[in-house]
Motif scaffolding. Structure first.
Motif, short mmCIF file in Angstrom:
data_model
loop_
_atom_site.label_atom_id
_atom_site.label_comp_id
_atom_site.label_asym_id
_atom_site.label_seq_id
_atom_site.Cartn_x
_atom_site.Cartn_y
_atom_site.Cartn_z
N GLY A 1 51.01 79.21 14.49
CA GLY A 1 52.39 79.55 14.79
C GLY A 1 53.35 78.94 13.78
N LEU A 2 54.62 78.86 14.18
CA LEU A 2 55.68 78.38 13.28
C LEU A 2 56.33 77.13 13.84
CD1 LEU A 2 57.44 81.80 12.52
CD2 LEU A 2 55.78 80.60 11.08
N ARG A 3 56.59 76.19 12.96
CA ARG A 3 57.42 75.03 13.31
C ARG A 3 58.82 75.31 12.78
NH1 ARG A 3 56.18 68.65 12.10
NH2 ARG A 3 58.14 67.81 12.90
N ALA B 1 54.08 79.28 19.17
CA ALA B 1 52.86 80.03 18.86
C ALA B 1 53.21 81.45 18.43
CB ALA B 1 51.95 80.05 20.07
N LEU B 2 52.42 81.97 17.50
CA LEU B 2 52.60 83.34 17.04
C LEU B 2 51.30 84.10 17.32
CD1 LEU B 2 54.10 85.60 15.56
CD2 LEU B 2 53.28 84.63 13.39
N PRO B 3 51.29 84.98 18.35
CA PRO B 3 50.07 85.76 18.61
C PRO B 3 49.69 86.58 17.39
CG PRO B 3 51.63 85.93 20.43
CD PRO B 3 52.37 85.26 19.31
N ALA B 4 48.39 86.71 17.16
CA ALA B 4 47.91 87.44 15.99
C ALA B 4 48.45 88.86 15.96
CB ALA B 4 46.38 87.44 15.97
N ALA C 1 48.64 86.20 7.21
CA ALA C 1 48.25 87.60 7.02
C ALA C 1 46.77 87.86 7.27
CB ALA C 1 48.66 88.07 5.63
N PRO C 2 45.86 86.97 6.82
CA PRO C 2 44.43 87.26 7.06
C PRO C 2 44.04 87.28 8.53
CG PRO C 2 44.70 85.58 5.35
CD PRO C 2 46.04 85.75 6.01
N PHE C 3 44.85 86.67 9.41
CA PHE C 3 44.49 86.58 10.82
C PHE C 3 45.17 87.65 11.67
CE2 PHE C 3 45.05 82.01 9.36
CZ PHE C 3 43.78 81.96 8.79
#
Length: 822
Positions: free
Chosen positions: A267-269, A276-279, A334-336
């Motif tokens: 995710g991002l801080r 959290a950032l869902p894929a 990006a890969p996830f």
């Protein structure tokens, strides 16, 4: 003395002769300090002797630059006393000639879209005297021009023409002559003033480098550029510009236990918070960021696409900043990403709301932050060093207190760190081992080194929580002999009005993008005291002084690399930076990276992959990190020193933790049970709502302390206490402590309950006054007085009630041997 011709004519010279009172000439010949006459030798008194020596070169025709330099020298020695026996025409008496041989720059404006500066000129004599005394030049006190003449020169005469002139005529017989070696550098300054904003910004951040690039190395060496360009206001090399404050956006990843490349969560801080950032949402968030960037928008709409990183975490933001950091963070995910139908048209966010004015108005110096990669690592960190012995470090003569053995080791470690050219160090000793006295001894040692001309002479800056600034003043007075460290300047609170620049109009630096405090107020000081909040709000002012030492007490205040105060701290300029804390890691290992990147930038690498290189579930990686921080490097001291009380102090009593279990009284148990039942029912029905669980947890905490709000407590406080297991048990414990005539500390967060408990204790134990309370409402300077009063009467029962946040930082409370965490 009589002038022949005008000073701007090559035929100018002075006719100098000795006369009797009344004007009758005398045949006389000076020889040293004697005047040989027909009647015998006479001693030439001051100031006549110095004036005659200064006039003698002007008795013959001189080349233009030599002539103006000699005239300036003559004016420097012209006595102010009109009664002295000197005859000259009014033309010479009123003549004022200044000979400028060095320059500095005064920063007038530094905002995201405007950089303005003016030259400030100095005489060779001022520069030489400053060098001999070890003091920094003061722009106003040491400038060759008085304030009114400086304004006329900088704002009018200098800007009239596109290039620097050899002579400037100011007004009323006042001339300014520019040394021929100084003119090329001053010419660069004048041209850059009219250059595009990007060039002006680059110039003010490193003027000497730009002047050298324009003139070339050969000419720069010929005019001795390093000598004629004087640093009075200098930003650290880490400063890269200025911009409006935007919360940094950094990626975070939790490694998977199942394989070694697909993360379990990421995710991002954003600023200080984790989300959290869902894929499945990576592609959508990336697209929205790119669309906003193409449109020149400062932020992007991501409502509903981020999730809290933890159950009790803050709600995700609806918008996130658009900058290089946020774009790079998303690119790393990006890969996830779980890509959907590539032909599906992406949703375009609507119009972006206007930037929040309260945030948009705050201006901060931009620094090389080492987030994505290490782009700032000062000399002394990454270079290979040869192993060689460092000299012993003796306690300084100013120190009147005796250091314990581990404190002597700490002073030696600090001294060797400075001698090895390190940019800084982290003193992470356990609480109670005397970090403050070690730092004070180090400051006194640094001043001894400066007096011996082994280090530059510069003020020290101490940054600490408000409540500890009084402690620093007290400890310096306690441990050092007079004159201690010299003038101590308090730069916080109401004292700021005494330090303001006359043109600041009460504004803070972050509101104007320029220094609001006049650095001349502390340029000759020994120590400057300030708070973290003052540093944040006035960091432009502090950043323009190169301090001999900056001490960050309780440096865990800088544990968040994305906070405003950490950005401000990284913009400061110091010969050496000392961080002090008993808790180098409070919540996450990233805390340690942030702290170390202030004291030793680049030493732990970039933030982006720091936790990836040191996962908390990998003992070997953590052991390597500890070794990197605490092991010597080729005979040089480690970057961090941490000792525990049990390791260095003999005879320490054993700390015993008593976890006391007690059933809630009926009224408290009933109220607690009702809360749990209502929350469970609301959750089952889906009615808990956004933040509902957080509210429930807060209510459960309150009831577990007491089922009745302390603000509604009855007059019978004994009866009130009986309805709370924790209050009743606290009073039981205090009965035993009072019987032994000992002291106790009670940590309690609820301010209203602090007040009720203080009254309850005073009544129950017949105290002459209510127990002292220290919380956020007590001013910092008053906290130290309360601590001293509590410490002053050993062998008697007393209680102090503290808030964990206000009382848990930096207070020396050794009189109590019982602590109750209520």
């Amino acid at each position: 003395m009589r002038a022949q011709n005008r000073i701007d004519q090559d035929e100018f010279r002075l006719a100098v002769r000795w006369v009797r009172p009344g004007g009758q000439p005398v045949r006389a010949k000076p020889r040293g300090a004697l005047l040989l006459t027909e009647s015998g030798p006479h001693r030439i008194p001051e100031p006549l002797w110095s004036l005659h020596e200064a006039a003698e070169p002007l008795t013959r025709a001189l080349e233009r630059s030599e002539r103006f330099q000699a005239l300036a020298h003559l004016r420097e020695h012209w006595p102010e006393d009109p009664q002295l026996p000197i005859e000259s025409e009014a033309y010479l008496k009123d003549l004022r000639v200044h000979y400028a041989s060095s320059l500095s720059l005064k920063l007038k404006t530094l905002t995201p879209d405007r950089t303005e500066f003016d030259p400030v000129l100095f005489s060779a004599r001022s520069v030489s005297e400053a060098g001999e005394s070890g003091k920094a030049l003061d722009e106003e006190a040491d400038s060759i021009l008085a304030p009114a003449a400086q304004r006329l020169f900088a704002q009018d005469r200098f800007r009239r023409e596109a290039a620097a002139r050899p002579v400037y005529v100011l007004q009323n017989g006042e001339y300014l002559f520019i040394d021929p070696d100084l003119r090329p550098a001053l010419d660069v300054v004048r041209k850059v003033q009219d250059a595009p904003e990007e060039q002006r910004r680059s110039f003010i951040l490193n003027p000497r480098k730009v002047v050298r690039e324009v003139l070339g190395d050969e000419q720069a060496e010929a005019i001795d550029l390093e000598t004629l360009f004087v640093d009075t206001e200098q930003f650290s090399e880490r400063v890269a510009g200025v911009d409006v404050w935007r919360a940094p956006v950094l990626p975070w990843i939790v490694s998977s236990q199942k394989n070694n490349w697909i993360p379990e969560r990421f995710g991002l801080r954003i600023g200080e918070d984790y989300f959290a950032l869902p894929a499945k949402n990576v592609e959508q968030v990336t697209l929205r960021i790119e669309i906003a960037a193409d449109a020149g928008k400062p932020d992007a709409d991501v409502e509903g696409l981020l999730e809290p990183a933890e159950e009790d975490g803050p709600a995700p933001p609806a918008r996130i900043p658009v900058n290089d950091q946020s774009r790079a963070a998303l690119a790393s995910f990006a890969p996830f990403a779980q890509l959907g139908d590539q032909s599906q048209e992406a949703e375009h966010p609507g119009d972006v709301d206007a930037w929040d004015a309260a945030t948009q108005g705050k201006l901060f110096l931009v620094v090389h932050d080492n987030f994505e990669e290490v782009d700032y690592a000062p000399l002394g960190i990454t270079e290979t060093v040869e192993e060689e012995a460092l000299p012993p470090i003796d306690p300084p003569d100013l120190l009147q207190s005796t250091l314990k053995s581990h404190q002597k080791e700490g002073l030696t470690w600090l001294g060797h760190s400075a001698l090895a050219g390190r940019p800084g160090a982290l003193l992470a000793d356990d609480m109670g081992l005397g970090k403050t006295i070690q730092a004070i001894a180090f400051m006194a040692w640094l001043q001894e080194e400066a007096r011996a001309s082994r280090r530059p002479r510069a003020p020290f800056l101490i940054v600490a929580p408000t409540g500890l600034l009084g402690t620093w003043r007290t400890e310096i007075e306690k441990h050092l002999r007079d004159p201690q460290l010299g003038l101590l300047v308090p730069a916080f609170g109401s004292n700021l009005k005494l330090l303001r620049d006359e043109d600041s109009f009460g504004s803070r630096d972050i509101e104007t993008g320029k220094a609001s405090l006049d650095a001349a107020n502390w340029r000759d000081a020994g120590v400057v005291l300030t708070t973290y909040e003052t540093l944040r709000d006035y960091h432009f002012s502090f950043a323009r002084t190169r301090f001999g030492l900056i001490i960050y007490d309780e440096i865990q205040k800088l544990k968040n690399p994305g906070s405003q105060v950490t950005r401000a701290a990284k913009a400061l300029n110091a010969e050496f930076t000392l961080g002090m804390t008993g808790t180098p890691v409070e919540n996450r290992l990233q805390d340690l990276w942030s702290i170390m990147d202030v004291v030793a930038p680049g030493f732990l690498g970039a933030s982006r992959d720091f936790e990836k290189r040191h996962p908390t579930d990998n003992p070997d990686a953590l052991a390597r990190l500890k070794s990197q921080l605490t092991d010597p490097i080729k005979g040089r001291p480690p970057y961090m020193l941490r000792r525990l009380k049990g390791e260095v102090l003999d005879g320490m009593p054993t700390k015993t933790v008593h976890a006391i279990r007690m059933d809630m009284p009926p009224a408290q148990a009933s109220a607690y049970r009702d809360l749990v039942i209502r929350a469970a029912a609301a959750g089952a029905a889906g009615n808990l709502g956004k933040g509902g669980m957080l509210t429930t947890l807060a209510n459960m905490r309150g009831v577990s302390l007491h089922p009745l709000d302390p603000r509604q407590a009855p007059d019978d406080l004994d009866a009130y206490a009986r309805d709370s297991a924790r209050l009743a048990q606290t009073l039981t414990i205090l009965e035993k402590i009072a019987g032994a005539n000992e002291k106790a500390l009670i940590f309690l967060e609820d301010l209203a309950m602090q007040e009720r408990l203080a009254g309850l204790i005073a009544d129950r134990f017949g105290l002459a006054r209510r127990p002292t309370r220290i919380n956020g409402t007590v001013p910092g300077q008053k906290r130290q007085a309360l601590v001293e009063a509590f410490q002053a009467h050993p062998g008697s029962f007393d209680v102090m009630i503290l808030s964990p946040r206000a009382g848990g930082v930096g207070l020396t409370l050794t009189a109590a041997n019982h602590v109750i965490h209520l």
